[in-house]
Scaffold this motif. Structure first.
Motif, PDB file in Angstrom:
ATOM      1  N   ALA A   9       0.820  -1.214   0.000  1.00  0.00           N
ATOM      2  CA  ALA A   9       0.000   0.000   0.000  1.00  0.00           C
ATOM      3  C   ALA A   9       0.852   1.262   0.000  1.00  0.00           C
ATOM      4  O   ALA A   9       0.604   2.209  -0.756  1.00  0.00           O
ATOM      5  N   GLU A  10       1.909   1.285   0.871  1.00  0.00           N
ATOM      6  CA  GLU A  10       2.691   2.524   0.964  1.00  0.00           C
ATOM      7  C   GLU A  10       3.550   2.744  -0.279  1.00  0.00           C
ATOM      8  O   GLU A  10       3.776   3.874  -0.710  1.00  0.00           O
ATOM      9  N   GLU A  11       3.993   1.642  -0.892  1.00  0.00           N
ATOM     10  CA  GLU A  11       4.733   1.769  -2.156  1.00  0.00           C
ATOM     11  C   GLU A  11       3.823   2.315  -3.256  1.00  0.00           C
ATOM     12  O   GLU A  11       4.225   3.163  -4.060  1.00  0.00           O
ATOM     13  N   ALA A  12       2.612   1.815  -3.283  1.00  0.00           N
ATOM     14  CA  ALA A  12       1.654   2.271  -4.294  1.00  0.00           C
ATOM     15  C   ALA A  12       1.361   3.759  -4.113  1.00  0.00           C
ATOM     16  O   ALA A  12       1.346   4.528  -5.077  1.00  0.00           O
ATOM     17  N   GLU A  13       1.141   4.155  -2.863  1.00  0.00           N
ATOM     18  CA  GLU A  13       0.890   5.578  -2.575  1.00  0.00           C
ATOM     19  C   GLU A  13       2.043   6.440  -3.078  1.00  0.00           C
ATOM     20  O   GLU A  13       1.846   7.493  -3.691  1.00  0.00           O
ATOM     21  N   ALA A  14       3.258   5.967  -2.800  1.00  0.00           N
ATOM     22  CA  ALA A  14       4.443   6.738  -3.193  1.00  0.00           C
ATOM     23  C   ALA A  14       4.552   6.821  -4.712  1.00  0.00           C
ATOM     24  O   ALA A  14       4.871   7.879  -5.275  1.00  0.00           O
ATOM     25  N   ALA A  15       4.274   5.699  -5.391  1.00  0.00           N
ATOM     26  CA  ALA A  15       4.364   5.691  -6.861  1.00  0.00           C
ATOM     27  C   ALA A  15       3.343   6.649  -7.465  1.00  0.00           C
ATOM     28  O   ALA A  15       3.643   7.398  -8.401  1.00  0.00           O
ATOM     29  N   MET A  16       2.126   6.635  -6.917  1.00  0.00           N
ATOM     30  CA  MET A  16       1.079   7.530  -7.439  1.00  0.00           C
ATOM     31  C   MET A  16       1.445   8.986  -7.180  1.00  0.00           C
ATOM     32  O   MET A  16       1.313   9.843  -8.057  1.00  0.00           O
ATOM     33  N   ALA A  17       1.950   9.269  -5.972  1.00  0.00           N
ATOM     34  CA  ALA A  17       2.293  10.647  -5.622  1.00  0.00           C
ATOM     35  C   ALA A  17       3.430  11.157  -6.499  1.00  0.00           C
ATOM     36  O   ALA A  17       3.415  12.311  -6.960  1.00  0.00           O
ATOM     37  N   ALA A  18       4.403  10.296  -6.755  1.00  0.00           N
ATOM     38  CA  ALA A  18       5.552  10.729  -7.565  1.00  0.00           C
ATOM     39  C   ALA A  18       5.111  11.064  -8.982  1.00  0.00           C
ATOM     40  O   ALA A  18       5.498  12.096  -9.551  1.00  0.00           O
ATOM     41  N   LEU A  19       4.286  10.205  -9.555  1.00  0.00           N
ATOM     42  CA  LEU A  19       3.834  10.431 -10.930  1.00  0.00           C
ATOM     43  C   LEU A  19       2.931  11.666 -11.002  1.00  0.00           C
ATOM     44  O   LEU A  19       2.998  12.445 -11.956  1.00  0.00           O
ATOM     45  N   SER A  20       2.097  11.828  -9.984  1.00  0.00           N
ATOM     46  CA  SER A  20       1.187  12.969  -9.940  1.00  0.00           C
ATOM     47  C   SER A  20       1.976  14.270  -9.892  1.00  0.00           C
ATOM     48  O   SER A  20       1.653  15.252 -10.569  1.00  0.00           O
ATOM     49  N   SER A  21       3.041  14.258  -9.094  1.00  0.00           N
ATOM     50  CA  SER A  21       3.865  15.452  -8.971  1.00  0.00           C
ATOM     51  C   SER A  21       4.643  15.698 -10.264  1.00  0.00           C
ATOM     52  O   SER A  21       4.762  16.834 -10.728  1.00  0.00           O
ATOM     53  N   GLU A  22       5.136  14.627 -10.892  1.00  0.00           N
ATOM     54  CA  GLU A  22       5.926  14.793 -12.120  1.00  0.00           C
ATOM     55  C   GLU A  22       5.099  15.384 -13.261  1.00  0.00           C
ATOM     56  O   GLU A  22       5.586  16.225 -14.013  1.00  0.00           O
ATOM     57  N   TRP A  23       3.839  14.939 -13.389  1.00  0.00           N
ATOM     58  CA  TRP A  23       3.048  15.344 -14.554  1.00  0.00           C
ATOM     59  C   TRP A  23       1.939  16.327 -14.217  1.00  0.00           C
ATOM     60  O   TRP A  23       1.185  16.749 -15.099  1.00  0.00           O
ATOM     61  N   GLY A  24       1.808  16.689 -12.931  1.00  0.00           N
ATOM     62  CA  GLY A  24       0.853  17.735 -12.561  1.00  0.00           C
ATOM     63  C   GLY A  24      -0.596  17.373 -12.792  1.00  0.00           C
ATOM     64  O   GLY A  24      -1.391  18.205 -13.239  1.00  0.00           O
ATOM     65  N   MET A  25      -0.955  16.137 -12.498  1.00  0.00           N
ATOM     66  CA  MET A  25      -2.358  15.738 -12.663  1.00  0.00           C
ATOM     67  C   MET A  25      -2.679  14.585 -11.716  1.00  0.00           C
ATOM     68  O   MET A  25      -1.766  13.940 -11.191  1.00  0.00           O
ATOM     69  N   PRO A  26      -3.979  14.346 -11.465  1.00  0.00           N
ATOM     70  CA  PRO A  26      -4.345  13.251 -10.564  1.00  0.00           C
ATOM     71  C   PRO A  26      -3.846  11.903 -11.097  1.00  0.00           C
ATOM     72  O   PRO A  26      -3.937  11.639 -12.294  1.00  0.00           O
ATOM     73  N   VAL A  27      -3.317  11.089 -10.187  1.00  0.00           N
ATOM     74  CA  VAL A  27      -2.882   9.729 -10.517  1.00  0.00           C
ATOM     75  C   VAL A  27      -3.435   8.811  -9.435  1.00  0.00           C
ATOM     76  O   VAL A  27      -3.234   9.071  -8.245  1.00  0.00           O
ATOM     77  N   ALA A  28      -4.138   7.747  -9.847  1.00  0.00           N
ATOM     78  CA  ALA A  28      -4.747   6.854  -8.854  1.00  0.00           C
ATOM     79  C   ALA A  28      -4.844   5.446  -9.403  1.00  0.00           C
ATOM     80  O   ALA A  28      -4.902   5.244 -10.614  1.00  0.00           O
ATOM     81  N   ASP A  29      -4.848   4.483  -8.488  1.00  0.00           N
ATOM     82  CA  ASP A  29      -5.121   3.095  -8.863  1.00  0.00           C
ATOM     83  C   ASP A  29      -6.563   2.802  -8.478  1.00  0.00           C
ATOM     84  O   ASP A  29      -6.904   2.810  -7.283  1.00  0.00           O
ATOM     85  N   PRO A  30      -7.441   2.559  -9.461  1.00  0.00           N
ATOM     86  CA  PRO A  30      -8.859   2.365  -9.139  1.00  0.00           C
ATOM     87  C   PRO A  30      -9.115   1.153  -8.244  1.00  0.00           C
ATOM     88  O   PRO A  30     -10.188   1.038  -7.652  1.00  0.00           O
ATOM     89  N   MET A  31      -8.126   0.252  -8.140  1.00  0.00           N
ATOM     90  CA  MET A  31      -8.280  -0.891  -7.252  1.00  0.00           C
ATOM     91  C   MET A  31      -7.950  -0.512  -5.808  1.00  0.00           C
ATOM     92  O   MET A  31      -8.066  -1.341  -4.909  1.00  0.00           O
TER      93      MET A  31
END
Lengths: 350, 350
Positions: free
Chosen positions: B313-335
């Motif tokens: 879970a914490e790895e997933a959160e970090a991956a989503m946050a990093a991508l969101s910050s890099e590209w300036g848009m919402p990033v989420a795993d629908p699962m």
């Protein structure tokens, strides 16, 4: 389909292959408007057109010797081609007796019509009894593969367009002919019904199930000698909302080294649709190259093939010169041989 | 195809429509690896899954009540679904007796297998005698139109991908569910076999003849109330050299107002091919929007659906946050429901 098309899978892959030369069947046409397929054959493959044959009373002619099937067979013909059916049209009940006469004379039948030949029980029965083939060039061969994206040897040129129906087939045919005149090894690779009849082989790419379009394009232009050119007939346009997917699959599977963009002088909107302007020449080239780089990063655009049908010679010259100057590349109408077309060919081969 | 699929053309167009709810047939599977279709149904349409049924001795289970066809019919089931066939797989001879029992119990049969149900003469005979339907969801309905490019009323969202098989269906299903939870009118529009079984209707877009792909996509999401959302299951990827044409036809016919780009964490290359790196998130969005503007100039990208399967879970959160910050848009795993997914949904509806 195995009862209709005699497919011989080979190392080169699975394509439609046609018996030749042809007896052109004009049906009951009263004028040549309905003979587009036949006219294309006479323009681009005159050596394949042995004679013409039509229903009693039909007025149209393509100017070939008139022969009945048995005479045409004796003169070398091996297939009767439905030259009257507009592509996508029907097989008329009044034609069946003539088609049976052809089968009985030893000719296979080749059709680009929407109706399938073998769906007529009389034709099917006679063809089976006589050992003749009923070949629908709209039906893709079975067993097409999924594209692999693997790079192939040999050189490839693909004609692309700002719209449909503006000269992609004619441009590919003219380039193939000129490449050969210059002593190069070159093959025209047909992707539509008329092109397949002219070439004697090919794959009707727009009739292929979408998953297999790029794979069909890979099969159509297999590995070849490094100096050999495949000149591939384009289909549709990346800017056509109905057909762009077909064009993209063909582009990716073809892996062209060289693109020639086909455009029609004066055309400003996608024909047949409302609200779809054509792209500029510059944008069309930029977008097409960008997409093409996925499977061939070294692709380049050699120039523009401009359809100037309807213009006087000096108007056509002026239109080509203006476009060439605006976009900084060769622009030529392949139906008007001359210096401009030579420059376009030079750029393809550069 | 008319003997297999009972198509009811309507104003809304021609789609496959399935009888429901289902008895899931697990065949002779010994573990759930081969039950992807069944698992998808249980995950996304649990209310449609009445029971499971399998060959004698098969060990696998999806955890549903076990029923024979007659019991399942009495419990409300109206179709037996082949949940064991991997998509594209065969119908095994050992299953036929079970399938005949289902037909005789009053159940239609629904299959996503490559083999056609009606090609088995025993199934065909029993289905005809019992008045049951044999429905192959891989077979597109007949009569699909050429796309017109006409703009339609209602709102549309399409999931697109950097590659195949990374969550476009699940993303569309999760978004549809959340839109509905928020009180919006929304429909999931299925374009693949499993999606069609979940939705009970749809068009298997990759099995459509290429000329009709955009037209099929237009049919799939017809004119609707201006506030209604069609959430369309994407197929393939514009960056996949085998399938980009399918993706482009679907994109153009769908005319999406909103795109959600699906990507798998850590995936760097197109799966199954050599030499095809994935595009960056930025390039994928730029190219897809550019192509989508042909049929909907106001299209926008709401964000990224990131498949983080296999991460903690914490790895997933970090991956989503990093991508969101890099590209300036919402990033989420629908699962992984939560704040990130809520932000993605907000952006879709903004």
């Amino acid at each position: 389909m195995s009862d209709v098309i005699d497919i011989a899978p080979s190392v080169a892959g699975v394509r439609i292959d046609l018996p030749q030369p042809y007896l052109l069947f004009l049906g009951d046409a009263d004028d040549t408007t309905y003979l587009k397929t036949g006219q294309g054959l006479i323009d681009w493959a005159p050596g394949l057109c042995v004679a013409e044959y039509k229903c009693a009373g039909a007025a149209a002619s393509l100017g070939l010797p008139v022969m009945r099937p048995r005479e045409a067979y004796a003169a070398g013909a091996r297939a009767l081609v439905l030259a009257a059916a507009s592509i996508g049209g029907a097989i008329r009940p009044g034609w069946i007796a003539c088609l049976i006469e052809a089968l009985e004379a030893g000719l296979d039948i080749v059709s680009g019509a929407h109706d399938r030949l073998a769906d007529d029980p009389r034709l099917k029965r006679v063809a089976e009894a006589e050992g003749r083939r009923l070949i629908d060039v709209r039906s893709p061969p079975p067993g097409l593969p999924i594209a692999t994206g693997r790079r192939r040897s040999g050189k490839r040129l693909l004609t692309v367009g700002t719209d449909c129906a503006l000269g992609k087939k004619y441009t590919a045919l003219a380039l193939t002919g000129t490449f050969r005149t210059r002593g190069l090894a070159a093959d025209f690779r047909a992707t539509g019904q008329t092109g397949i009849m002219i070439a004697g082989s090919g794959i009707p790419i727009d009739a292929v199930v979408s998953d297999f379009v790029a794979g069909a394009a890979e099969l159509l232009s297999p590995d070849a000698d490094p100096a050999h050119w495949d000149v591939i007939e384009g289909q549709g346009s990346l800017f056509h909302p109905s057909y762009a997917g077909v064009s993209l699959g063909l582009l990716h599977g073809s892996q062209p080294d060289v693109l020639v963009l086909c455009h029609a002088h004066g055309r400003e909107r996608i024909v047949g649709l409302t609200g779809y302007p054509l792209p500029s020449i510059g944008r069309a080239i930029e977008v097409t190259l960008d997409q093409a780089r996925l499977t061939n990063p070294r692709v380049r655009c050699a120039g523009v093939s401009l359809n100037t049908a309807g213009l006087r010679a000096e108007e056509a010259e002026a239109a080509m010169a203006a476009l060439s100057s605006e976009w900084g590349m060769p622009v030529a109408d392949p139906m008007r041989p001359g210096a401009a077309f030579d420059r376009l060919v030079d750029a393809c081969l550069a």
